[in-house]
Scaffold this active site. Structure first.
Site, mmCIF file in Angstrom:
data_model
loop_
_atom_site.group_PDB
_atom_site.id
_atom_site.type_symbol
_atom_site.label_atom_id
_atom_site.label_comp_id
_atom_site.label_asym_id
_atom_site.label_seq_id
_atom_site.Cartn_x
_atom_site.Cartn_y
_atom_site.Cartn_z
ATOM 1 N N GLU A 171 0.812 -1.224 0.000
ATOM 2 C CA GLU A 171 0.000 0.000 0.000
ATOM 3 C C GLU A 171 0.843 1.269 0.000
ATOM 4 O O GLU A 171 0.504 2.251 0.665
ATOM 5 C CB GLU A 171 -0.983 -0.020 1.180
ATOM 6 C CG GLU A 171 -1.966 -1.188 1.088
ATOM 7 C CD GLU A 171 -2.933 -1.294 2.261
ATOM 8 O OE1 GLU A 171 -2.778 -0.519 3.222
ATOM 9 O OE2 GLU A 171 -3.828 -2.148 2.214
ATOM 10 N N GLU B 1 -7.141 -9.470 -2.754
ATOM 11 C CA GLU B 1 -7.859 -9.425 -1.478
ATOM 12 C C GLU B 1 -9.340 -9.138 -1.720
ATOM 13 O O GLU B 1 -9.929 -8.263 -1.082
ATOM 14 C CB GLU B 1 -7.254 -8.356 -0.551
ATOM 15 C CG GLU B 1 -5.774 -8.512 -0.287
ATOM 16 C CD GLU B 1 -5.190 -7.434 0.626
ATOM 17 O OE1 GLU B 1 -5.976 -6.786 1.355
ATOM 18 O OE2 GLU B 1 -3.961 -7.251 0.616
#
Length: 574
Positions: free
Chosen positions: A341, A447
């Site tokens: 991220e 995810e």
């Protein structure tokens, strides 16, 4: 009588042609900045004067921009200049219909430097973001996006940029509507080309004569397309969980057990016992593991002792972490999420300088050179309005990493978390995959989950999984939805007794469609002894029998994307 069974070929059949009434989808995208824009896709679709060959016909100003028609180097385009607000731009009115899926593209340039430019549709006071690109001066960049609408009606298409000092140049605009049936036909076409292949069998007797009406049974043992789920330490010692998981998935990712705050909660005291036990479990079952993750750039999820570190002390701690986890699992994992991220967050860059993530990739690759190193971030597919993680921004970061040289180029992968918080914008999702797919790098949805009302959550979840599975550039998918007694992250597939919830039923439904859950294909050889079947890529058992001779033969085989040409002939005696 004995049978000679001749397995003639594994090959891809041309089963992918759509019905002629359907408009085929154009998966192409250009990620280079070009001296001249390409022609508009779909000849512009419903856009009037898409390539500006008829001057400003169909185009007008929005806000206080001055709009000019220009021709340069044989190319005709429109310019919005004198801009004071981000939305001062060139505009065209279009009519959007509920129930249709729109794919959008345009070629853009700015007069100076480089600036993000977004395509927006204003409808009934609401703004639909269709996509964005970092436009440059002196060359043309392709923006590709998409949208749907909740109700039919007119809308204003326009382009916006926060940099009001820059002119926006526009050319080769396209807005192509598709019905749901057309969209589904694209899935079928792509799946037949990229996910399936054909097996052709011929049954012959000992004299070389064809044997008709031999019974063929083919059972898939393992799905070829990597499909997985997140999992926590509660799977250890839980046979019911293990049985449910291993029956369905070929990939696992640990929710927390491999993360830094789990393995080194106290500085200098490492504990990998839980992660090690989970690695052993999944290796026993032949299930691939995604390494999640080396470090995370979000300041909220660091080991408690890390935020107080600075300078060389932090640098040494990070190096030790990378060396520790990557060396420990070197060669055992399918991939690594390296600096998780770091489009949205910059904890390590803020403390260690702009090359912090660059250095971590470099070190991780040097320690584990054959494992694919993934960027992994959210909202690239989910939210076209998120400027931090647009496909264009993702590509910008990716190019930085591609410049790293350690024993050759680092094998990079594109990880897209796919946490959908609202109704999935499926046309935008597809277009973003097109854009990132133009890199040629492997793309994984890493995810996948959906936050929505329980009545529609499973439906949205299915839409996302179908779109990912059907896209030719997607190489694997993992859902973030394994059962956890402390509560699933955002979505569960089962209850605590490992009985499927509606989202789990979606997984089983799709697995059955894809030949999983030991899906079976049966039939009889024809008059010439032939049997053909189109199968999803995977590992299979083949049984052939003939009731009149009471003879049988068995064979195991693997069907992969490489099986597009006839393989060597194989003969089996029974």
């Amino acid at each position: 009588m004995k049978l000679l069974l001749l397995l003639l070929a594994f090959c891809c059949l041309s089963l992918s042609r759509c019905e002629e009434k359907y408009v085929p989808y154009d998966y192409s995208a250009t990620i280079e900045c070009l001296g001249h824009p390409n022609k508009p896709q779909y000849n512009g679709g419903i856009i009037v004067n898409p390539d500006l060959q008829n001057g400003l016909q169909g185009w007008s100003q929005l806000g206080n921009a001055k709009v000019d028609f220009t021709e340069f180097g044989g190319n005709k385009f429109v310019i919005a200049r004198g801009r004071n607000q981000s939305y001062d731009s060139v505009s065209q009115k279009v009519y959007l219909e509920k129930g249709l899926l729109y794919t959008f593209s345009a070629w853009l340039q700015v007069s100076q430097g480089n600036s993000p430019v977004r395509a927006v549709f204003k409808k009934n006071g609401e703004y639909k973001h269709a996509g964005s690109v970092i436009a440059e001066s002196k060359c043309w960049s392709m923006l590709k996006g998409g949208l749907t609408v909740d109700e039919s009606g007119p809308a204003d298409l326009y382009f916006e940029s926060e940099d009001t000092t820059a002119e926006i140049w526009v050319d080769s605009v396209s807005l192509q509507p598709f019905t749901q049936e057309e969209w589904n036909s694209h899935h079928k076409q792509s799946i037949n080309i990229t996910r399936k292949g054909a097996m052709r069998i011929r049954a012959l007797n000992s004299a070389g004569e064809p044997v008709p009406n031999a019974t063929i049974s083919i059972v898939q043992n393992r799905l070829g397309f990597p499909f997985g789920c997140s999992v926590g330490s509660n799977i250890l010692g839980n046979q019911a969980f293990q049985d449910w998981f291993t029956k369905r998935f070929t990939v696992a990712v640990f929710e927390n057990e491999m993360k830094w705050y789990s393995t080194e909660g106290v500085r200098g005291k490492e504990d990998y016992s839980t992660a090690d036990a989970m690695v052993r479990l999944f290796k026993q079952h032949g299930i691939a593991i995604r390494g999640h993750h080396v470090i995370l750039d979000d300041p909220k999820y660091q080991p408690s002792w890390v935020p107080a570190l600075n300078g060389p002390d932090l640098n040494n701690a990070v190096k030790r972490r990378v060396d520790s986890v990557v060396s420990r699992y070197k060669g055992q994992l399918a991939s690594w999420d390296v600096v998780n991220e770091n489009l949205h967050f910059s904890f390590f860059e803020d403390k260690m300088g702009p090359k912090a993530s660059y250095n971590v990739y470099e070190q991780a690759h040097a320690l584990d050179p054959t494992t694919t190193m993934f960027m992994n971030d959210f909202n690239t597919l989910e939210k076209p309005e998120d400027r931090l993680s647009s496909p264009s921004r993702y590509l910008q970061k990716l190019r930085e990493l591609q410049s790293i040289r350690v024993a050759g180029n680092i094998p990079l992968g594109i990880g897209l978390e796919s946490h959908f918080f609202t109704t999935p914008n499926i046309p935008y999702m597809r277009s973003a995959l097109d854009t990132l797919g133009a890199t040629g790098l492997p793309i994984w949805l890493t995810e996948v989950d959906v936050i929505a009302h329980p009545n529609i959550q499973a439906n949205y979840f299915e839409q996302v999984l179908r779109e990912g599975h059907a896209h030719p550039k997607v190489k694997g998918m993992v859902t973030w939805s394994g059962y956890n007694p402390k509560g699933c992250f955002r979505m569960c597939l089962t209850d605590g007794n490992f009985k499927n919830l509606p989202t789990g039923d979606v997984v089983d439904k799709l697995l059955r469609e894809w030949g999983g859950l030991r899906g079976q294909t049966t039939g009889l050889t024809d008059a010439d002894g032939f049997f053909e079947a189109s199968l999803f890529h995977g590992d299979y058992n083949l049984d052939i029998s003939h009731p009149l001779t009471n003879s049988t033969a068995s064979h195991s085989f693997k069907l992969t994307s490489e099986d597009s040409h006839p393989s060597p002939s194989m003969v089996f005696r029974v």
